[in-house]
Structure formats: structure tokens, C-alpha cells
Design an enzyme around this catalytic site. Structure first.
Site, mmCIF file in Angstrom:
data_model
loop_
_atom_site.group_PDB
_atom_site.id
_atom_site.type_symbol
_atom_site.label_atom_id
_atom_site.label_comp_id
_atom_site.label_asym_id
_atom_site.label_seq_id
_atom_site.Cartn_x
_atom_site.Cartn_y
_atom_site.Cartn_z
ATOM 1 N N CYS A 173 23.875 17.517 79.853
ATOM 2 C CA CYS A 173 24.676 18.743 79.720
ATOM 3 C C CYS A 173 23.743 19.935 79.755
ATOM 4 C CB CYS A 173 25.435 18.696 78.396
ATOM 5 S SG CYS A 173 26.476 20.135 78.102
ATOM 6 N N HIS A 223 34.044 15.355 80.968
ATOM 7 C CA HIS A 223 32.957 16.050 80.266
ATOM 8 C C HIS A 223 33.269 17.548 80.147
ATOM 9 C CE1 HIS A 223 28.498 16.789 79.484
ATOM 10 N NE2 HIS A 223 28.964 17.994 79.747
ATOM 11 N N GLU A 224 33.663 18.153 81.269
ATOM 12 C CA GLU A 224 33.932 19.603 81.259
ATOM 13 C C GLU A 224 35.185 19.921 80.452
ATOM 14 O OE1 GLU A 224 31.492 21.141 82.119
ATOM 15 O OE2 GLU A 224 30.510 19.746 83.490
ATOM 16 N N HIS A 261 34.547 20.400 76.887
ATOM 17 C CA HIS A 261 34.027 21.730 76.529
ATOM 18 C C HIS A 261 35.166 22.704 76.196
ATOM 19 C CE1 HIS A 261 29.743 21.332 77.034
ATOM 20 N NE2 HIS A 261 29.837 20.881 78.278
#
Ligand code: ZN
Length: 187
Positions: free
Chosen positions: A108, A150-151, A154
Site C-alpha cells: 500500500c 483493497h481500495e 480505504h
């Protein structure tokens, strides 16, 4: 040289672990056509390119909006990443996912120098607005599905370290490059 400079000129600084913005739940984008949002999309694409990310989410640039970019291509950070033109996804959601879960190494831009072996759904069906404001539905699988998840984390104020099942599945970038990238030609 000039071209490169111009291309990178709008890259933003990356918020790193410890910055509270990474722990906030990002707000829905009210108007995709908003000039500030369109500008932010361009800046995020430039930022992912500059730092060799395969994806980036707006909170990583200190902007707590539900906006992420997938920009996958093979690089030294991810030698086996497939090619996908930078794709902005606004107000995304996961509407369905595979039963199958796969573990693979992730890094990341907000957590430099660290890699983790992270379980993710093998495929996800996602819905989002494109940068013109049109609704899109898409099934993503494999590495692209991984980038999305993953994004998306966030936007929820999560980072990949939160999903590590076992602290022995953490590695430094140095060891990752040495053990995983250079010694395993299949990855
Ligand atoms: Zn990240």
C-alpha cells in the site's frame, strides 16, 4: 523530460498510516461533474502513476470522498499485474462476491516498505459511477478484484493490515522482492 514533468505535476502527497484521514469513512460524492471532483480524478491518476501504484483511493490523497482508481499494469512493485487503463470508480459498492477466497501479497502506498498476505474474494460484482456519472456494473476477478477490495477498504477507513490473520504473514518490501518476486517466476 518536459513531458514527464508536466504529467506528474498534479500528483498529490500520499497520506501515510497514522494520518487520521485513512481511518475515516469517506463521504459519498454528490456530483460527479463537479470540477473539483474531476480535477481530483486527474490528480489521483497522476499520483498512482508517479508512485507506481496499481490503484489509489481518494482518502490516500487526504480527500475523504468515495472515489477510487484502478490502474493496473506490470511494474517492479507488482510484476504480474494485468494491464487495465486507469479506471475511476465513484461511489462504488460490492453487490455480490464469490464464495472462493484467495490469499496473495499486497502492499500500500500509505504503508511503505511493508507487504502482507491478505485474503480476498476471488471475484466481486461491483457497481459504481464512471467519471461521466453513468452507472456501471462489472464483474472483477483475480488481481483486479483484489485491487478493488483493497481500495474499497480505504473508503471504509480500513487498511490491509487490518485483514492480516497472522502477523507471520507480514514481510518487508526488501524481503518480498528477494523471496517472492525474484525467486518465484510464476508470480
Ligand atoms: Zn492502500
Amino acid at each position: 523530460m518536459f513531458i514527464f514533468k508536466k504529467r506528474f505535476s498534479s500528483a498529490l502527497e500520499i497520506a501515510q498510516l497514522g494520518n487520521p484521514v485513512l481511518r475515516q469513512k469517506a463521504a459519498l460524492v454528490a456530483n460527479v461533474q463537479d470540477e473539483a471532483i474531476q480535477h481530483l480524478i486527474n490528480q489521483l491518476i497522476a499520483t498512482a502513476e508517479k508512485y507506481k501504484g496499481v490503484g489509489i483511493a481518494a482518502p490516500q490523497a487526504g480527500q475523504s470522498h468515495r472515489l477510487l482508481i484502478i490502474a493496473s499494469y506490470p511494474s517492479e512493485r507488482y510484476p504480474h499485474a494485468p494491464n487495465m487503463a486507469p479506471t475511476p470508480m465513484i461511489n462504488p459498492s460490492i453487490i455480490d462476491h464469490s464464495k472462493e477466497i484467495e490469499k496473495d501479497w499486497e502492499g500500500c502506498l500509505s504503508i511503505p516498505g511493508i507487504r502482507g498476505l491478505i485474503p480476498r474474494y476471488q471475484s466481486v460484482e461491483v457497481e459504481y459511477l464512471d467519471r461521466s456519472g453513468y452507472g456501471r456494473k462489472q464483474i472483477l476477478s483475480g488481481f483486479i478484484a483484489r485491487i478493488f477490495q483493497h481500495e474499497y477498504d480505504h473508503l471504509e477507513g480500513k487498511v490491509f493490515l487490518d485483514r492480516i490473520a497472522n502477523t507471520q504473514e507480514i514481510m518487508t518490501e526488501f524481503e518480498y522482492q528477494k523471496q517472492i518476486v525474484r525467486q518465484d517466476g510464476t508470480r
